[in-house]
Design a protein around this motif. Structure first.
Motif, PDB file in Angstrom:
ATOM      1  N   GLN A 131      41.858  42.169  11.427  1.00  0.00           N
ATOM      2  CA  GLN A 131      41.848  43.002  10.228  1.00  0.00           C
ATOM      3  C   GLN A 131      40.833  44.115  10.377  1.00  0.00           C
ATOM      4  O   GLN A 131      40.005  44.077  11.283  1.00  0.00           O
ATOM      5  N   SER A 132      40.880  45.049   9.471  1.00  0.00           N
ATOM      6  CA  SER A 132      40.037  46.239   9.587  1.00  0.00           C
ATOM      7  C   SER A 132      38.550  45.913   9.692  1.00  0.00           C
ATOM      8  O   SER A 132      37.964  45.316   8.797  1.00  0.00           O
ATOM      9  N   LEU A 298      52.491  34.586  15.904  1.00  0.00           N
ATOM     10  CA  LEU A 298      52.813  35.538  14.839  1.00  0.00           C
ATOM     11  C   LEU A 298      51.665  36.540  14.685  1.00  0.00           C
ATOM     12  O   LEU A 298      50.512  36.226  14.999  1.00  0.00           O
ATOM     13  N   THR A 299      51.992  37.701  14.170  1.00  0.00           N
ATOM     14  CA  THR A 299      50.925  38.680  13.928  1.00  0.00           C
ATOM     15  C   THR A 299      50.137  38.250  12.692  1.00  0.00           C
ATOM     16  O   THR A 299      50.601  37.421  11.907  1.00  0.00           O
ATOM     17  N   VAL A 306      53.474  34.358   5.459  1.00  0.00           N
ATOM     18  CA  VAL A 306      53.984  32.992   5.438  1.00  0.00           C
ATOM     19  C   VAL A 306      53.104  32.131   4.537  1.00  0.00           C
ATOM     20  O   VAL A 306      53.598  31.389   3.674  1.00  0.00           O
ATOM     21  N   MET A 307      51.786  32.235   4.702  1.00  0.00           N
ATOM     22  CA  MET A 307      50.885  31.398   3.921  1.00  0.00           C
ATOM     23  C   MET A 307      50.965  31.730   2.442  1.00  0.00           C
ATOM     24  O   MET A 307      50.956  30.852   1.594  1.00  0.00           O
ATOM     25  N   SER A 308      51.050  33.016   2.146  1.00  0.00           N
ATOM     26  CA  SER A 308      51.054  33.376   0.737  1.00  0.00           C
ATOM     27  C   SER A 308      52.347  32.908   0.062  1.00  0.00           C
ATOM     28  O   SER A 308      52.330  32.400  -1.054  1.00  0.00           O
ATOM     29  N   LYS A 309      53.478  33.011   0.778  1.00  0.00           N
ATOM     30  CA  LYS A 309      54.738  32.499   0.203  1.00  0.00           C
ATOM     31  C   LYS A 309      54.668  30.989  -0.010  1.00  0.00           C
ATOM     32  O   LYS A 309      55.131  30.457  -1.011  1.00  0.00           O
TER      33      LYS A 309
END
Ligand code: ADP
Ligand code: MG
Length: 401
Positions: A131-132, A298-299, A306-309
């Motif tokens: 992440q940034s 996975l990116t 996926v986790m949030s869903k």
């Protein structure tokens, strides 16, 4: 694997110098700041769990800790509450570091600790690879007092002098046995060596084989050990079953049968490799069964989606490697399927511990090939537990959860 079992068993309790006295029965009696106490109650916690009763007072005393308690018993809140109490809000700069092995787990810890900290003014930063950097560095420069991170990115920041750790007083190492294995140990060591000498170091995990005690003795000072007995490790609320399958085709048929007969909230299916995860997910999707999958290929964005869903309940079946065997807390998960029996003895307890969180009921279902029988017997022996054959009346069993 066998050496781990032996190591664990050879260590007698007296050698472990276990702290089992002096627990405090109520959050109100722990001497917590008003803001922290309000946060705990507002978060919905009324009474502390066993590990919280025992370990928060020790944590607050400033001593190094090695704490082991079964999955789903509230280790996250144990160290989160302690850290919130110990951080001096008037001082800017990083005072506490919480390390975990995966980004998903770090994100979860970040959510929990910020929830508990609602009434405090403590500032947090989540430092993860993929992440940034820019935003993360800004969060730190803005005065983050507690950093939640995976070891890789933090090391990277340390090497490039992006983080000032001269005020660090507390380090938590969650899933400590994982973070003390070869994959992470050097990074963890770097972090421990770079913070001030007198910083308190606290290890947490559901499983702490002997090698952890040996390694940790090198950088902990007279740690207090807080343990649960091994027989209490398999969670009381989780019923464990097995189905004998003769080959992969039968495993697959058993899964699709379950899809048809079950009214399960959410479940996680574990396979031993990412290839097997993808293969199973592709086949299920092709046959019209909805599922999502997660593994290390996975990116970052894909993993986050996926986790949030799954956390929102938008997806009900998650197929995973051991990437997600540790720590992840989704209370609606009532069933864990070991599509492949795990190769590592600790993985078993971490995987099945994804169900039955905080005393809820859960079911673990193991798909066993003939050649897995011996492994299963070893698991039963090691955890002093019984894995029963799944009876024909599956519906009644699944209705109980
Ligand atoms: P562990 O790390 O020990 O496996 P977690 O910290 O993930 O377990 O906690 C498991 C679940 O228990 C979480 O959903 C958490 O919100 C809940 N929990 C923790 N402490 C309490 C408490 N004192 N009262 C009620 N629920 C709690
Ligand atoms: Mg945990």
């Amino acid at each position: 694997m066998s050496t781990l079992i032996e190591d664990f068993e050879n260590k007698s309790e007296s050698e472990m110098d276990i702290e089992n006295e002096n627990s405090i029965e109520k959050f109100e009696h722990m001497g917590l700041k008003k803001t922290v106490l309000r946060g705990i109650f507002a978060y919905g916690y009324e009474e502390p769990s066993q590990i919280q009763k025992k370990a928060i007072p020790v944590f607050l005393s400033g001593k190094d800790i090695i704490a082991q308690a079964q999955s789903g018993t509230g280790k996250t809140a144990t160290f989160s509450i302690s850290i919130l109490q110990l951080i001096d809000e008037s001082i800017k700069g990083v005072q506490a570091i919480i390390l975990s092995p995966t980004r998903e787990l770090s994100e979860q810890i970040y959510t929990v600790i910020r929830g508990l900290a609602f009434y405090t003014k403590i500032r947090f930063a989540l430092i993860l690879g993929g992440q940034s950097r820019f935003e993360q560095i800004n969060e730190i420069r803005d005065g983050a007092q507690c950093v939640i991170c995976t070891p890789g990115r933090l090391n990277d920041f340390l090497q490039n002098s992006c983080v000032d750790v001269s005020k660090v007083k507390h380090i938590v190492i969650d899933e400590a046995d994982e973070l003390l294995t070869n994959a992470f140990i050097h990074q963890v060591k770097n972090i421990v060596e770079i913070v001030p000498n007198q910083a308190q170091i606290c290890l947490f995990s559901a499983t702490l084989p002997k090698f952890c005690y040996n390694i940790s003795e090198k950088f902990l000072v007279d740690p207090i050990k807080i343990c649960v007995k091994k027989e209490q490790l398999t969670l009381e609320g989780i019923k464990q079953y097995y189905i004998i399958t003769h080959d992969d085709k039968q495993k697959y048929d058993a899964i699709t049968d379950l899809y048809e007969s079950m009214i399960i909230n959410q479940l996680i299916i574990y396979c031993n490799t990412k290839q097997r995860v993808m293969y199973l997910a592709d086949n299920l999707t092709r046959d019209g069964h909805t599922c999502t999958c997660i593994h290390s290929d996975l990116t970052t964005n894909e993993r986050m989606n996926v986790m949030s869903k799954f956390r929102k309940g938008d997806s009900r079946v998650l197929i995973s490697t051991d990437l997600l065997s540790r720590g992840i807390d989704v209370q609606q998960v009532s069933l864990v399927i070991n599509y492949d029996i795990p190769r590592n003895i600790e993985s078993y307890i971490h995987r099945i511990g994804r169900s039955g969180r905080f005393g809820r009921k859960g079911i673990a279902l193991n798909f066993i090939l003939e050649l897995d029988r011996e492994t299963m017997r070893r698991l039963e022996q090691f955890y002093c537990t019984q894995i029963e054959e799944l009876p024909a009346n599956v519906d009644t069993i699944f209705n109980q959860i």
